[in-house]
Scaffold this motif. Structure first.
Motif, mmCIF file in Angstrom:
data_model
loop_
_atom_site.group_PDB
_atom_site.id
_atom_site.type_symbol
_atom_site.label_atom_id
_atom_site.label_comp_id
_atom_site.label_asym_id
_atom_site.label_seq_id
_atom_site.Cartn_x
_atom_site.Cartn_y
_atom_site.Cartn_z
ATOM 1 N N ARG A 188 23.809 73.633 37.653
ATOM 2 C CA ARG A 188 22.783 74.647 37.895
ATOM 3 C C ARG A 188 21.554 74.091 38.631
ATOM 4 N NH1 ARG A 188 23.401 79.325 34.763
ATOM 5 N NH2 ARG A 188 21.152 79.613 34.797
ATOM 6 N N GLY A 189 21.410 72.779 38.620
ATOM 7 C CA GLY A 189 20.361 72.178 39.435
ATOM 8 C C GLY A 189 20.590 72.484 40.906
ATOM 9 N N LEU A 190 21.834 72.368 41.329
ATOM 10 C CA LEU A 190 22.199 72.668 42.719
ATOM 11 C C LEU A 190 22.186 74.173 42.993
ATOM 12 C CD1 LEU A 190 23.393 71.849 45.519
ATOM 13 C CD2 LEU A 190 25.653 71.966 44.458
ATOM 14 N N HIS A 191 22.721 74.971 42.079
ATOM 15 C CA HIS A 191 22.881 76.409 42.339
ATOM 16 C C HIS A 191 21.557 77.165 42.309
ATOM 17 C CE1 HIS A 191 27.397 77.034 42.099
ATOM 18 N NE2 HIS A 191 27.230 75.735 41.957
ATOM 19 N N ILE B 30 27.566 77.831 49.392
ATOM 20 C CA ILE B 30 26.244 77.196 49.319
ATOM 21 C C ILE B 30 26.059 76.365 50.579
ATOM 22 C CG2 ILE B 30 24.805 75.513 48.064
ATOM 23 C CD1 ILE B 30 26.303 76.217 45.513
ATOM 24 N N PHE C 151 22.463 80.488 49.584
ATOM 25 C CA PHE C 151 23.833 80.784 49.176
ATOM 26 C C PHE C 151 24.197 82.235 49.460
ATOM 27 C CE2 PHE C 151 23.499 82.930 44.890
ATOM 28 C CZ PHE C 151 22.131 82.829 44.705
ATOM 29 N N LEU D 49 17.970 78.761 47.285
ATOM 30 C CA LEU D 49 18.400 78.114 46.039
ATOM 31 C C LEU D 49 17.264 77.928 45.029
ATOM 32 C CD1 LEU D 49 20.790 75.373 47.545
ATOM 33 C CD2 LEU D 49 21.452 77.537 46.487
ATOM 34 N N LEU E 46 26.529 63.855 46.964
ATOM 35 C CA LEU E 46 25.972 65.109 46.445
ATOM 36 C C LEU E 46 24.751 64.843 45.563
ATOM 37 C CD1 LEU E 46 26.108 68.155 46.336
ATOM 38 C CD2 LEU E 46 27.774 67.999 44.482
ATOM 39 N N GLY F 198 19.788 70.101 48.313
ATOM 40 C CA GLY F 198 20.020 71.306 47.529
ATOM 41 C C GLY F 198 19.724 71.051 46.064
ATOM 42 N N LEU F 199 20.154 69.905 45.572
ATOM 43 C CA LEU F 199 19.912 69.516 44.180
ATOM 44 C C LEU F 199 18.456 69.097 43.964
ATOM 45 C CD1 LEU F 199 20.928 68.721 41.301
ATOM 46 C CD2 LEU F 199 21.514 66.482 42.263
ATOM 47 N N HIS F 200 17.899 68.316 44.872
ATOM 48 C CA HIS F 200 16.554 67.756 44.659
ATOM 49 C C HIS F 200 15.442 68.806 44.779
ATOM 50 C CE1 HIS F 200 17.279 63.254 44.724
ATOM 51 N NE2 HIS F 200 18.479 63.783 44.826
ATOM 52 N N GLY G 63 16.215 72.428 45.816
ATOM 53 C CA GLY G 63 16.693 73.789 46.074
ATOM 54 C C GLY G 63 16.581 74.125 47.546
ATOM 55 N N LYS H 292 31.826 81.822 46.540
ATOM 56 C CA LYS H 292 30.406 81.501 46.651
ATOM 57 C C LYS H 292 30.240 80.403 47.687
ATOM 58 C CE LYS H 292 26.281 80.186 44.047
ATOM 59 N NZ LYS H 292 25.633 80.136 42.720
#
Lengths: 273, 273
Positions: free
Chosen positions: A19-22, B84, B28, B144, B15, B20-22, B24, B82
């Motif tokens: 969910r960090g990525l999403h 992303i 998507f 995100l 990844l 995207g993780l760090h 947002g 989905k």
């Protein structure tokens, strides 16, 4: 560039569902490592745990994470450890009911290669056009929804400016692109309230504490943008840089930073060339 | 639960460094697959490419992604894909200068197992306490940074409500927790402007188009919250559900949804039990 990664995520597939990525559904801490010691680690972990409470992120083993950071700091000696904590994988859409295990990642970076003169002579800053949105529910936290900072940073990339000043929609100063802001007016120090937007930095708290210890008046309040134009001194703080005095803002130049200098000495931040 | 994952990211390590993780720092799309066809795929790809322009995300191979989704849709038959897209890995802090290759991920989920009566009899909704922040720079995009939606959804989890109505700080209606909102007043249809916050859904655009085709007056404007209290009909839209009529809002009950019914027929959304 990255020398060390540690995580409770075991596969690419698992992280792809995180969910960090999403949703940016998590938090991070950026911790300076000097002489093998993780600086202000207790303060970082405290801020993280308080933010987890606010976001209702559960199942974080703070003790285990803190121990791992302490151990890795010894090996790192000089560098930066970035800790990311997310709500974990799962949930249908935005819903969170079936999630019990938060994710964490610890990443080791080298210290950024900033010019030494940023500490010694000060940095150049300008006001960003981006206006920070007011969201009291998320204000103060170092959460993973950082598109505003990314967009603001674009305004100063490839420019003479190291940081940009960010205001909210009422034209109050909030912070800089990746640091907190302090201004000095007639020997009083002021820093913006962060109850509607902005990140409440661990180094900001430390500077406020040091000012109290040194019996310098410090007030946390709403600061209209005009006040920064009249400041006797401006300085920026974050966990990695410590303190940067401001040498140039708009057309105004500064070459003396007595309060910043005192704080840098007090906090043992080396500013000699 | 996930049957298929595809990405240009090759390792867990890569990844872990993705923006995207760090931050947002990405977008998507949630695409419904029916009878092997990715629904409104051109519209999804168009929205994505427009948002990439706004966020200055470069190096996305839209054609390749579209083809892969079309192929995967055939195998999926019924489900949700989905997509992303993120700015990619790298950059120091929030800065983006050395990034050239965007990341993408395609994930296949089953269709959500919603109760059939949500289409047939309608859903129950309530107003969320969370107030959406105004950020015109990010408004309309399915980016995100979705903590607001996550926090809003928590307000209706484990309740009788399927969706929550979200307003901005001026108490205008903006959207629902994971859908767009339409209200009917005296045979005119209204849906909120999304120039300050909210997500501009692909299904929202499709519904607006269908209303035009059917010569029903539709206006996109600022809608004060009070107006929804007087609505003759309320319905919600998103790409996965299509259209849900609202059966209950506050103490008001609705059992006839002529406009929603007409649209569901026109859009071939099956609402029979």
């Amino acid at each position: 560039m990255i020398k060390y990664q540690s995580s409770n995520i075991n596969s690419l597939s698992q992280l792809t569902l995180d969910r960090g990525l999403h949703y940016g559904d998590g938090l991070f801490e950026t911790i300076a490592i000097h002489s093998g010691i993780a600086q202000l680690l207790n303060e970082h972990i405290t801020r993280l745990s308080e933010s987890c409470l606010r976001l209702k992120i559960e199942g974080v083993d703070f003790l285990k994470i803190q121990k791992e950071i302490e151990q890795q700091a010894k090996i790192t000696d000089e560098g930066v450890l970035k800790l990311i904590v997310t709500r974990g994988s799962g949930g249908r859409g935005y819903s969170t009911p079936d999630i019990v295990n938060a994710s964490y990642m610890i990443l080791q970076y080298p210290l950024p290669n900033y010019n030494r003169k940023f500490w010694n002579k000060g940095v150049a800053i300008k006001k960003c056009e981006l206006v920070l949105a007011n969201q009291p529910l998320l204000a103060g936290m170092k959460h993973l929804n950082r598109l505003e900072n990314v967009m603001a940073k674009m305004e100063i990339e490839n420019s003479e400016y190291q940081e940009g000043i960010l205001c909210d929609s009422t034209q109050n100063i909030i912070e800089a692109t990746s640091s907190n802001v302090f201004i000095v007016l007639n020997n009083n120090v002021f820093t913006p309230k962060l109850d509607k937007c902005g990140v409440s930095g661990v180094m900001r708290d430390e500077v406020i504490k040091k000012l109290h210890e040194n019996r310098i008046n410090i007030e946390v309040l709403n600061i209209p943008f005009e006040d920064i134009l009249n400041a006797d001194e401006i300085f920026l703080t974050n966990s990695v840089i410590g303190i940067w005095p401001v040498a140039k803002f708009n057309e105004r130049m500064y070459s003396n930073f007595p309060i910043a200098r005192m704080l840098m000495t007090s906090l043992k931040i080396n500013y000699d060339v």
